[in-house]
Design a protein around this motif. Structure first.
Motif, mmCIF file in Angstrom:
data_model
loop_
_atom_site.group_PDB
_atom_site.id
_atom_site.type_symbol
_atom_site.label_atom_id
_atom_site.label_comp_id
_atom_site.label_asym_id
_atom_site.label_seq_id
_atom_site.Cartn_x
_atom_site.Cartn_y
_atom_site.Cartn_z
ATOM 1 N N LYS A 113 0.790 -1.363 0.084
ATOM 2 C CA LYS A 113 -0.089 0.054 -0.047
ATOM 3 C C LYS A 113 0.801 1.265 0.196
ATOM 4 O O LYS A 113 2.174 1.173 0.343
ATOM 5 N N LYS A 114 0.351 2.477 -0.291
ATOM 6 C CA LYS A 114 0.995 3.499 -0.357
ATOM 7 C C LYS A 114 1.260 4.184 1.003
ATOM 8 O O LYS A 114 0.525 3.944 1.900
ATOM 9 N N ASP A 117 0.541 9.690 1.966
ATOM 10 C CA ASP A 117 0.238 10.073 0.621
ATOM 11 C C ASP A 117 1.316 10.166 -0.161
ATOM 12 O O ASP A 117 1.268 10.997 -1.011
ATOM 13 N N THR A 118 2.408 9.299 -0.319
ATOM 14 C CA THR A 118 3.553 9.491 -1.181
ATOM 15 C C THR A 118 3.364 8.137 -2.194
ATOM 16 O O THR A 118 2.450 7.436 -1.937
ATOM 17 N N ASN A 119 4.210 8.146 -3.080
ATOM 18 C CA ASN A 119 4.189 7.258 -4.095
ATOM 19 C C ASN A 119 5.118 6.006 -3.962
ATOM 20 O O ASN A 119 5.290 4.890 -4.477
ATOM 21 N N TYR A 120 5.503 5.994 -2.590
ATOM 22 C CA TYR A 120 6.510 4.821 -1.919
ATOM 23 C C TYR A 120 5.279 3.917 -1.333
ATOM 24 O O TYR A 120 4.362 4.245 -0.678
ATOM 25 N N HIS A 121 5.570 2.583 -1.870
ATOM 26 C CA HIS A 121 4.778 1.443 -1.303
ATOM 27 C C HIS A 121 5.370 0.578 -0.146
ATOM 28 O O HIS A 121 6.590 0.278 -0.664
#
Length: 200
Positions: A113-114, A117-121
């Motif tokens: 999951k993210k 609120d970043t694009n790192y999962h």
């Protein structure tokens, strides 16, 4: 006045970590070669920070794959089928991250999951009453050993218990039902760090 930072990007200037892990997963690099790379890579990261006048350097911000995954192993919050097998510790780690299939095992990768609120999962730990929750210090000890051979001032980074529980999921209701067990394990980790004379 002392300077420090929260953490440092682990991927490497030329994405060296990414390529080393890909080589390992393809079978082009064995575990010893990957561990030797990791030690050299972490030390080179320390040198960058020292050369830029960072006084107290973060340790354990590095991860082979994901820091939440590292915390799940550290806290013993990994499903039994990923632990109770003949795979090496490294294979077990990447079985959770990437999955592992052969004639004996069919281990699916955990959900991602993210991170906020970043694009790192990140890897989502799956908590249940069936987990052992036995503290496993192996990966943490390796990173501390590397740090102590390179640094005079260090600060250990750990994802806290609230964040760990909030970002995990449970098969049986709310994750905070496991708060007592998780906090108990954090206290064991802190006791270990005290014995290692890690002040921060």
């Amino acid at each position: 006045m002392k300077s420090t930072i929260i953490g440092f990007p682990r991927i490497g200037i030329k994405r060296e970590l990414k390529f080393a892990i890909e080589s390992y997963l393809k079978g082009e690099k064995n575990e010893i070669e990957l561990k030797n790379f990791v030690e050299s890579h972490i030390k080179s990261q320390f040198e960058i920070l020292k050369s830029n006048k960072v006084d107290i350097i973060p340790v354990n911000d590095f991860s082979l794959y994901d820091n939440m995954l590292d915390m799940a192993f550290l806290l013993g919050a990994i499903e039994r089928e990923y632990l109770d097998n003949n795979l090496s510790k490294m294979q077990k780690y990447f079985a959770v991250a990437k999955g592992f299939q052969n004639e004996n095992y069919d281990l699916k990768a955990y959900e991602m999951k993210k991170w906020f609120d970043t694009n790192y999962h990140y890897i989502v730990p799956k908590l249940s009453k069936n987990l052992d929750y036995n503290v496993d210090l192996e990966f943490l000890m390796e990173k501390i050993k590397i740090a102590k051979n390179s640094l005079s001032n260090l600060r250990l980074e750990l994802i806290g218990p609230f964040t760990f529980l909030k970002l995990s999921k449970s098969k049986e209701g709310d994750t905070f039902q496991f708060l007592d067990k998780i906090v108990e394990n954090y206290l064991k980790i802190l006791e270990f760090l005290k014995k290692e004379n890690i002040e921060y």
